[in-house]
Scaffold this motif. Structure first.
Motif, PDB file in Angstrom:
ATOM      1  N   TYR A 165       7.684  11.440   7.719  1.00  0.00           N
ATOM      2  CA  TYR A 165       7.282  10.404   6.762  1.00  0.00           C
ATOM      3  C   TYR A 165       7.069   9.052   7.431  1.00  0.00           C
ATOM      4  CZ  TYR A 165       7.064   7.434   2.684  1.00  0.00           C
ATOM      5  OH  TYR A 165       6.648   6.522   1.753  1.00  0.00           O
ATOM      6  N   SER A 166       7.950   8.705   8.378  1.00  0.00           N
ATOM      7  CA  SER A 166       7.862   7.391   9.004  1.00  0.00           C
ATOM      8  C   SER A 166       6.572   7.226   9.799  1.00  0.00           C
ATOM      9  CB  SER A 166       9.073   7.155   9.907  1.00  0.00           C
ATOM     10  OG  SER A 166       9.052   8.067  10.987  1.00  0.00           O
ATOM     11  N   LEU A 167       5.976   8.349  10.190  1.00  0.00           N
ATOM     12  CA  LEU A 167       4.711   8.276  10.933  1.00  0.00           C
ATOM     13  C   LEU A 167       3.504   8.396  10.008  1.00  0.00           C
ATOM     14  CD1 LEU A 167       5.805  10.536  13.914  1.00  0.00           C
ATOM     15  CD2 LEU A 167       5.504   8.050  13.946  1.00  0.00           C
ATOM     16  N   LYS A 168       3.734   8.927   8.788  1.00  0.00           N
ATOM     17  CA  LYS A 168       2.620   9.085   7.841  1.00  0.00           C
ATOM     18  C   LYS A 168       2.442   7.840   6.985  1.00  0.00           C
ATOM     19  CE  LYS A 168       1.692  13.768   7.953  1.00  0.00           C
ATOM     20  NZ  LYS A 168       0.384  14.396   8.052  1.00  0.00           N
ATOM     21  N   GLU A 169       3.557   7.279   6.518  1.00  0.00           N
ATOM     22  CA  GLU A 169       3.474   6.146   5.603  1.00  0.00           C
ATOM     23  C   GLU A 169       4.329   4.995   6.138  1.00  0.00           C
ATOM     24  OE1 GLU A 169       4.020   7.352   1.464  1.00  0.00           O
ATOM     25  OE2 GLU A 169       2.073   8.368   1.572  1.00  0.00           O
ATOM     26  N   GLY A 170       3.924   4.475   7.288  1.00  0.00           N
ATOM     27  CA  GLY A 170       4.723   3.485   8.014  1.00  0.00           C
ATOM     28  C   GLY A 170       5.139   2.277   7.196  1.00  0.00           C
ATOM     29  N   PHE A 171       4.222   1.762   6.389  1.00  0.00           N
ATOM     30  CA  PHE A 171       4.534   0.546   5.632  1.00  0.00           C
ATOM     31  C   PHE A 171       5.649   0.797   4.612  1.00  0.00           C
ATOM     32  CE2 PHE A 171       3.651  -1.946   1.706  1.00  0.00           C
ATOM     33  CZ  PHE A 171       4.114  -3.171   2.169  1.00  0.00           C
ATOM     34  N   LEU A 172       5.488   1.866   3.817  1.00  0.00           N
ATOM     35  CA  LEU A 172       6.500   2.151   2.797  1.00  0.00           C
ATOM     36  C   LEU A 172       7.825   2.547   3.446  1.00  0.00           C
ATOM     37  CD1 LEU A 172       4.265   4.020   0.219  1.00  0.00           C
ATOM     38  CD2 LEU A 172       5.300   1.768  -0.052  1.00  0.00           C
TER      39      LEU A 172
ATOM     40  N   LEU B   6      -3.093   4.062  -1.608  1.00  0.00           N
ATOM     41  CA  LEU B   6      -2.907   3.634  -2.998  1.00  0.00           C
ATOM     42  C   LEU B   6      -1.488   3.115  -3.242  1.00  0.00           C
ATOM     43  CD1 LEU B   6      -4.788   6.587  -4.744  1.00  0.00           C
ATOM     44  CD2 LEU B   6      -5.547   4.206  -4.618  1.00  0.00           C
ATOM     45  N   ALA B   7      -0.509   3.820  -2.673  1.00  0.00           N
ATOM     46  CA  ALA B   7       0.880   3.433  -2.903  1.00  0.00           C
ATOM     47  C   ALA B   7       1.181   2.087  -2.255  1.00  0.00           C
ATOM     48  CB  ALA B   7       1.819   4.515  -2.348  1.00  0.00           C
ATOM     49  N   SER B   8       0.622   1.837  -1.073  1.00  0.00           N
ATOM     50  CA  SER B   8       0.856   0.553  -0.404  1.00  0.00           C
ATOM     51  C   SER B   8       0.241  -0.583  -1.216  1.00  0.00           C
ATOM     52  CB  SER B   8       0.258   0.552   1.003  1.00  0.00           C
ATOM     53  OG  SER B   8       0.818   1.583   1.763  1.00  0.00           O
ATOM     54  N   GLU B   9      -0.987  -0.352  -1.695  1.00  0.00           N
ATOM     55  CA  GLU B   9      -1.640  -1.382  -2.519  1.00  0.00           C
ATOM     56  C   GLU B   9      -0.809  -1.675  -3.762  1.00  0.00           C
ATOM     57  OE1 GLU B   9      -5.582   0.074  -3.334  1.00  0.00           O
ATOM     58  OE2 GLU B   9      -6.170  -0.180  -1.222  1.00  0.00           O
ATOM     59  N   PHE B  10      -0.329  -0.608  -4.400  1.00  0.00           N
ATOM     60  CA  PHE B  10       0.471  -0.788  -5.612  1.00  0.00           C
ATOM     61  C   PHE B  10       1.745  -1.551  -5.296  1.00  0.00           C
ATOM     62  CE2 PHE B  10       3.895   0.478  -8.487  1.00  0.00           C
ATOM     63  CZ  PHE B  10       3.327   0.175  -9.714  1.00  0.00           C
ATOM     64  N   TYR B  11       2.378  -1.176  -4.190  1.00  0.00           N
ATOM     65  CA  TYR B  11       3.652  -1.827  -3.849  1.00  0.00           C
ATOM     66  C   TYR B  11       3.465  -3.330  -3.684  1.00  0.00           C
ATOM     67  CZ  TYR B  11       7.992  -3.269  -1.840  1.00  0.00           C
ATOM     68  OH  TYR B  11       9.168  -3.938  -1.653  1.00  0.00           O
ATOM     69  N   LYS B  12       2.369  -3.703  -3.017  1.00  0.00           N
ATOM     70  CA  LYS B  12       2.153  -5.133  -2.761  1.00  0.00           C
ATOM     71  C   LYS B  12       1.964  -5.901  -4.069  1.00  0.00           C
ATOM     72  CE  LYS B  12       0.546  -4.262   1.865  1.00  0.00           C
ATOM     73  NZ  LYS B  12      -0.603  -3.775   2.633  1.00  0.00           N
ATOM     74  N   GLN B  13       1.372  -5.257  -5.080  1.00  0.00           N
ATOM     75  CA  GLN B  13       1.153  -5.949  -6.355  1.00  0.00           C
ATOM     76  C   GLN B  13       2.364  -5.878  -7.276  1.00  0.00           C
ATOM     77  OE1 GLN B  13      -2.422  -4.539  -8.208  1.00  0.00           O
ATOM     78  NE2 GLN B  13      -3.617  -4.846  -6.347  1.00  0.00           N
TER      79      GLN B  13
END
Lengths: 234, 417
Positions: A165-172, B6-13
């Motif tokens: 996961y840490s490599l797929k969705e780094g920001f989250l 999509l999830a990153s965009e949503f999180y930021k808002q």
């Protein structure tokens, strides 16, 4: 009783200090363990990426002759259990192993304030502590084993590492890690500890990038240092 | 990873607030289940009941149909979503307007869109569903369809400047009352079907399903075959768990049991791939009662929102169901997960989520040749030793320089020398 130590590949490569402290700790507590030289990887990274692997057979071959296997970290240990490896019923995470053997209050002389990160695999797979989701009596094997006050995060949710996961969705993954770190730092600890170097690696990498001044130590290092302290005191 | 974007965009808002709202519901849920001493036994019981139903599903379907017919209910069996929509329409040839209460199944079948093409107006009457309908969206959560919106968003669609939630709710209520009175039919889903009685059970908080079921001259219930429970005792097990686990309520405000009546009532039992799933490796997903607790607790869902899953059922359970509908489109979903296992712990019917999500990753992933090479290295200790040597001899700056999802947000761990 024949005991073996299972060293996950990433611990061997990235945290030789943790391998060392685990070996010293087991020795100090009187456990003679073999460290099979031919061990490599349990295969978790493959399976969690959706790939097939025959590394299970390898693990089973290497460890089948032992009565009990001690693994460093709950992640790889719980993986071998959930995937039904033949060693599933005799492999224990280090903390769990020591707890089962009746050890308690091993770190009462630890001089620093510890914030402890309970990882998902230790709570929700290996049941080292009551998960907040269940309606079962409260217990915390790690706390009993250490016997010292440990600060814990207010939520027992995931730190966001998740391996693949840490490599797929780094920001989250970062966002979750950041909130976990903030939660742990609230108690103003000297050191953050845990049983899984994988979660600690993730949290430490965030702390470094964001310039948080905090130390990270594996639970085996904490116990070992505390036992050394005890020796000095007496 | 479409989900990631999509999830990153949503999180930021909206992510932070969304996370807090859902965590508050998770805590309410924790409190509610702890009032039930035998909660963990109930989970086991519920899981066993579902196993029994799935193992004998055809028998229970036949039993339900027979008993429902005795209750003066017309029953149809729809093999596919298209069959379902056609059957619904066969009752609505002269209809202009239908009121609908919450039903994930009609969303799955695309019923609204189908009825629009037939010139029939569909009014969603659940408050949250109506909000997303007016916004031209789909629900983002099974039980809290408009959890991604704010009170300001709701005021905007109603052309109101007052953003007080109570005021807005009353406004919506006023508008919806008229719709109930002028509709030609009411369509609802059902939470449970009781096989030995032929009853359909609908759990809601707003009473809209009951109005839809009783005011218009016709009531149609669209429901998946997986919703069957054997008898009233078993129903009791689920009713004690559903609302507690979903929202932290002891029970939903309205629990309506539709049995024998003079009213014209139709039940459409929908298969749409469910029966095939019985013999698949994803059989256990059929146990789901759509309580939504796995969505609410999921750390990824809480931060990234439901729309990032792009499927009508989002979250952990959606990540198992969506790829079964379209493997290519939803192949990212089983990876939008840290395998933290919280979903499995809250699941009232004990779906083994972690195992199923790992299996789903394999289901959507093609074999990777690089993975085979790595496996060969790890299967040979002397190769592995060589690899380890190279790793430790490689200068740190090379690792630091490789751009990836880790290095964007975090330091690269030091390789010990």
């Amino acid at each position: 009783m024949k005991l073996a130590l299972f060293i996950p590949c990433y611990v061997k490569e990235l945290y030789p200090n943790v391998v060392k402290s685990t070996i010293l700790l087991l020795d100090r507590l009187g456990y003679k363990v073999d460290i099979p030289k031919s061990q490599t990887c349990c295969g978790q990274a493959f399976v969690n990426s959706g790939q097939s692997t025959n590394l299970a057979k390898r693990m089973d071959n290497i460890f089948h002759e032992y009565d009990e296997v001690i693994g460093i970290g709950s992640s790889c240990v719980s993986f071998t259990k959930s995937q039904g490896y033949s060693i599933a019923n005799k492999i224990y995470e280090l903390t769990d192993f020591l707890y089962q053997k009746g050890h308690r209050n091993l770190a009462t002389n630890y001089p620093k304030k510890i914030a402890f990160h309970h990882s998902c695999h230790s709570i929700r797979h290996l049941a080292l502590k009551t998960p907040s989701e269940l309606n079962i009596p409260f217990y915390d094997k790690v706390k009993d084993l250490l016997g010292v006050e440990i600060m814990q995060a207010s939520k027992d949710e995931c730190c966001g590492f998740g391996g693949v996961y840490s490599l797929k969705e780094g920001f989250l993954s970062y966002v979750m890690g950041r909130s976990k770190l903030d939660d742990l730092l609230l108690s103003n600890p000297d050191v953050i500890s845990g049983v899984d170097m994988s979660c600690l690696m993730h949290l430490q990498s965030i702390a470094q990038k964001d310039n948080d001044n905090i130390q990270f130590k594996h639970i085996s290092e904490i116990i070992l240092e505390s036992l050394d302290e005890t020796l000095q005191v007496s | 990873m479409k989900h990631y974007k999509l999830a990153s965009e949503f999180y930021k808002q909206k992510g932070q607030k969304h996370n807090e709202s859902l965590w508050a519901i998770r805590q309410k849920r924790d409190k509610a289940i702890k009032e039930v001493d035998e909660w963990e036994e109930l989970r086991q019981k519920a899981s066993d009941i579902k196993d029994n139903v799935i193992n004998n599903l055809q028998k229970y379907i036949d039993e339900f149909i027979e008993n429902a017919k005795n209750n003066n209910i017309e029953v149809h069996f729809a093999k596919t979503d298209k069959d379902h929509n056609k059957i619904v329409y066969s009752y609505l040839k002269n209809a202009k307007k239908v009121v609908k209460s919450k039903s994930m199944l009609t969303e799955e079948c695309g019923l609204n869109e189908y009825l629009y093409t037939k010139g029939i107006e569909v009014i969603d009457t659940d408050l949250g569903e109506r909000i997303v309908q007016l916004r031209g969206e789909k629900p983002s959560h099974i039980v809290l369809p408009a959890i991604h919106t704010t009170k300001e968003d709701v005021a905007e669609i109603l052309n109101e400047t007052n953003t007080d939630p109570t005021y807005l709710t009353h406004k919506m209520r006023e508008i919806l009352r008229g719709e109930f009175l002028s509709a030609d039919a009411g369509i609802s889903g059902a939470n449970f079907l009781v096989a030995n009685k032929g009853y359909a059970v609908v759990c809601t908080n707003e009473g809209n399903a009951d109005l839809g079921a009783s005011v218009p001259p016709l009531h149609i219930i669209s429901v998946g075959v997986d919703k069957i429970v054997p008898n009233m005792q078993d129903l009791g097990v689920f009713l004690r768990m559903l609302a507690r686990n979903a929202t932290g309520q002891k029970i939903t405000t309205y629990t309506s049991i539709f049995g024998k009546s003079e009213k014209k009532r139709v039940i459409i039992l929908v298969d749409n791939g469910r029966l095939d799933r019985i013999n698949s490796e994803f059989r256990d997903t059929l146990k789901c009662i759509r309580c939504s607790a796995c969505l609410t607790t999921c750390p990824v869902f809480r931060r990234g929102g439901g729309h990032s899953y792009r499927y009508i059922i989002p979250g952990p359970i959606g990540s198992l169901l969506a790829p079964l509908k379209d493997k290519e489109e939803y192949k990212d979903l089983p990876f939008a997960c840290t395998l933290c296992n919280s979903c499995e712990m809250v699941c009232p019917v004990k779906i083994p989520f972690s195992k199923q999500l790992i299996n789903m990753r394999k289901y959507v992933t093609k074999p990777n040749p690089i993975s085979k090479v790595a496996e060969n290295i790890l299967n040979n200790p002397s190769y592995y030793k060589l690899f380890s040597k190279i790793l430790h001899l490689t200068p740190q700056w090379i690792f630091d320089a490789i751009p990836n999802e880790w290095s964007k947000y975090k330091s690269i761990p030091r390789i010990p020398r």
